[in-house]
Design a protein around this motif. Sequence first.
Motif, short mmCIF file in Angstrom:
data_model
loop_
_atom_site.label_atom_id
_atom_site.label_comp_id
_atom_site.label_asym_id
_atom_site.label_seq_id
_atom_site.Cartn_x
_atom_site.Cartn_y
_atom_site.Cartn_z
N CYS A 42 14.38 19.03 9.29
CA CYS A 42 15.02 20.33 9.21
C CYS A 42 14.36 21.13 8.09
O CYS A 42 14.02 20.56 7.04
CB CYS A 42 16.51 20.14 8.93
SG CYS A 42 17.45 21.67 8.84
N THR A 43 14.19 22.43 8.31
CA THR A 43 13.49 23.25 7.33
C THR A 43 14.18 24.60 7.16
O THR A 43 14.87 25.07 8.07
CB THR A 43 12.04 23.51 7.75
OG1 THR A 43 12.04 24.26 8.97
CG2 THR A 43 11.27 22.22 7.93
N ALA A 44 13.94 25.21 6.02
CA ALA A 44 14.38 26.58 5.76
C ALA A 44 13.16 27.39 5.36
O ALA A 44 12.37 26.97 4.51
CB ALA A 44 15.43 26.62 4.66
N SER A 45 13.01 28.54 5.99
CA SER A 45 11.88 29.42 5.69
C SER A 45 12.30 30.85 5.94
O SER A 45 13.42 31.11 6.38
CB SER A 45 10.67 29.03 6.54
OG SER A 45 11.00 29.04 7.92
N LYS A 46 11.37 31.76 5.67
CA LYS A 46 11.73 33.18 5.75
C LYS A 46 11.65 33.75 7.17
O LYS A 46 12.03 34.89 7.39
CB LYS A 46 10.84 33.98 4.81
CG LYS A 46 11.20 33.78 3.34
CD LYS A 46 12.66 34.17 3.06
CE LYS A 46 12.97 34.10 1.57
NZ LYS A 46 14.38 34.41 1.29
N GLY A 47 11.16 32.98 8.11
CA GLY A 47 11.10 33.47 9.48
C GLY A 47 10.71 32.38 10.46
O GLY A 47 10.07 31.40 10.09
N CYS A 48 11.11 32.57 11.72
CA CYS A 48 10.82 31.56 12.73
C CYS A 48 9.35 31.52 13.14
O CYS A 48 8.91 30.53 13.74
CB CYS A 48 11.71 31.75 13.96
SG CYS A 48 13.41 31.16 13.71
N THR A 49 8.59 32.55 12.82
CA THR A 49 7.15 32.49 13.11
C THR A 49 6.50 31.36 12.32
O THR A 49 5.49 30.79 12.75
CB THR A 49 6.46 33.81 12.78
OG1 THR A 49 6.74 34.16 11.41
CG2 THR A 49 6.95 34.92 13.68
#
Length: 126
Positions: A96-103
Amino acid sequence: EERLVESGGGLVQAGGSLRLSCAASGFTFDDYAIGWFRQGTGKEREGVSCISASDTSPYYADSVKGRFTISSDNAKNTVYLQMNSLRPEDTAVYFCTASKGCTIVAETELGYVEVWGQGALVTVSS
């Protein structure tokens, strides 16, 4: 401290189902795209699915479209990945990850992922 904790991995027969959960803490859940990567033995890490409040629809890799469904419960700061019709080739550690966008998930831009979970092993037997 920003944390993502996965749960729900395990062993399942081909054709079966599993649901992975990803519980977030230490950051504002709605500000991030929450996604799933996976890495099988001897394979490169690949983006599987992602959900974001700023996108009209979730992202799915072609290999899982129609079989996996991502959803979120913002009240619980938790994202789920429902995996149906599992295949042996789905065997992998799922992160599982968290980032600033799904791209970032769609294009497997690993360096732009801001938070990683510890991983959950999914094994699909034939």
